[in-house]
Scaffold this active site. Structure first.
Site, PDB file in Angstrom:
ATOM      1  CE  LYS A  44       8.068  -5.483   5.488  1.00 34.12           C
ATOM      2  NZ  LYS A  44       6.960  -4.371   5.707  1.00 34.12           N
ATOM      3  CG  ASN A  68      -0.195  -2.769   2.420  1.00 38.02           C
ATOM      4  OD1 ASN A  68       0.460  -2.947   3.528  1.00 38.02           O
ATOM      5  ND2 ASN A  68      -0.475  -1.439   1.271  1.00 38.02           N
ATOM      6  CB  ILE A  70       1.993  -4.622   6.048  1.00 36.62           C
ATOM      7  CG1 ILE A  70       1.603  -5.632   4.658  1.00 36.62           C
ATOM      8  CG2 ILE A  70       3.567  -5.708   6.768  1.00 36.62           C
ATOM      9  CD1 ILE A  70       0.841  -6.518   5.004  1.00 36.62           C
ATOM     10  N   GLY A  71       1.945  -3.034   8.579  1.00 37.51           N
ATOM     11  CA  GLY A  71       2.010  -1.939   9.530  1.00 37.51           C
ATOM     12  C   GLY A  71       3.841  -1.865   9.932  1.00 37.51           C
ATOM     13  CG  LEU A  72       5.117   0.857   8.232  1.00 35.52           C
ATOM     14  CD1 LEU A  72       5.447   1.758   9.318  1.00 35.52           C
ATOM     15  CD2 LEU A  72       6.025   0.950   7.026  1.00 35.52           C
ATOM     16  CG  ASN A 125       6.728   5.319   5.933  1.00 30.14           C
ATOM     17  OD1 ASN A 125       6.144   6.550   5.498  1.00 30.14           O
ATOM     18  ND2 ASN A 125       6.749   4.102   5.959  1.00 30.14           N
ATOM     19  CB  CYS A 128       5.546   6.204   9.968  1.00 30.24           C
ATOM     20  SG  CYS A 128       6.635   5.022   9.394  1.00 30.24           S
ATOM     21  CB  ILE A 189       0.990   8.890  -4.249  1.00 29.29           C
ATOM     22  CG1 ILE A 189       0.320   8.482  -4.537  1.00 29.29           C
ATOM     23  CG2 ILE A 189       1.096  10.191  -4.283  1.00 29.29           C
ATOM     24  CD1 ILE A 189      -1.011   8.485  -5.314  1.00 29.29           C
ATOM     25  N   GLY A 215      -2.153   0.232  -7.249  1.00 29.72           N
ATOM     26  CA  GLY A 215      -2.303  -0.200  -8.021  1.00 29.72           C
ATOM     27  C   GLY A 215      -3.158   0.434  -8.994  1.00 29.72           C
TER      28      GLY A 215
END
Length: 301
Positions: A44, A68, A70-72, A125, A128, A189, A215
């Site tokens: 993660k 999602n 989640i906001g990392l 990543n 961001c 991606i 998905g």
């Protein structure tokens, strides 16, 4: 049957890893899948300090996939190094640490800290939001993407994989930008930006209003972008986006990916990664191929 792949000088036992954010750092999946059977585990996202993430609800189902926001959320680099790296080192698999940040300094601080840790690769990543540029993601501007790549490469002791956002006009342009910045590999991606509205409550399904769509629904888009990227750059590609079975993974490799990353499918079938590795091997036998590398970019017009 040779299932080994070489990604930027790092040899994986097979071409299958997990998508960042869908597997934590492996501990929660340990009772469902033998991590020794994976080519690599991608963690993660990890930042310089703990991030609380976005308010809930943060996950919503969609047709053929999920969203999602989640906001990392993560515990920060200190706890990660103390707890998660020693856990993963118990297994015979490569460790790829996903790095996130809100400024160039954030990224470089984490990358420098990881230079002395026993990890194999770094995945940066760049989806961001760059707070210094008003929130636009590093990965949506070629010049910003090249600059952040060049910056982290100054500090990196491990090979650097730049994770590309699909929320751009020209994915090949972004891939060429990070390659020019010194990227050792690219992964793509990341999720596509989407929105879901609850018609009964007449409000957004996610507290953040928008979220990342993943998905099976996004798989054809991912295959197209991997193919375009393979035509544009020489660095290895880790393909991801809606991979749910061996057939999806093989398709991605034929499009030009040297390895594949499995994300959303882990949530409904925790054993899917090992099944995909076995399925790729079975396909090679069926096609009388000796090496998994024979698949890479082998699609014919």
């Amino acid at each position: 049957m040779n299932m080994k792949v070489n990604i930027a000088g790092v040899e994986w036992k097979n071409p299958v890893t997990v998508a960042s954010g869908t597997f934590g750092s492996g501990a929660e999946y340990g009772e469902f899948v033998d991590l020794n059977r994976l080519g690599a585990v991608t963690t993660k996202g990890v930042s310089s300090v703990p991030w609380p993430g976005n308010p809930t609800p943060r996950v919503a189902e969609t047709s053929s996939g999920m969203m999602n926001a989640i906001g990392l959320q993560n515990p920060g680099i200190d706890l990660f190094c103390e707890r998660d790296i020693p856990f993963l080192r118990k297994y015979d698999t490569k460790i790829i640490v996903n790095v996130c940040g809100k400024s160039e300094e954030d990224y470089c601080q984490v990358v420098e800290r990881l230079g002395s840790e026993d990890v194999d690769m770094l995945e940066i990543n760049i989806s961001c939001p760059n707070v210094k540029e008003g929130g636009i993601a590093f990965g949506q501007n070629p010049k910003a993407a090249e600059a952040i790549t060049r910056a982290v490469k100054k500090y990196a002791k491990q090979p650097v994989i730049m994770k590309l956002s699909p929320n751009v006009t020209d994915i090949a342009e972004m891939a060429k930008a990070v390659e020019a910045g010194g990227a050792d590999a690219v992964s793509l991606i990341n999720t596509l930006t989407g929105m879901k509205i609850d018609i009964h409550r007449r409000t957004f399904a996610l507290a953040n209003q928008t979220g990342g769509v993943s998905g099976p629904a996004i798989h054809p888009i991912a295959v197209r972008m991997v193919y375009q990227t393979a035509q544009a750059v020489k660095v290895p590609i880790i393909g991801m986006g809606g991979i749910a079975c061996a057939e999806d993974a093989i398709e991605m490799m034929l499009a030009g990916a040297s390895a594949v990353s499995v994300g959303t499918a882990n949530f409904h079938n925790p054993a899917v990664t090992a099944e995909i590795a076995e399925g790729i091997e079975a396909y090679l036998k069926e096609m009388h191929m000796e090496e998994v590398g024979e698949l890479v970019g082998a699609v014919r017009a």
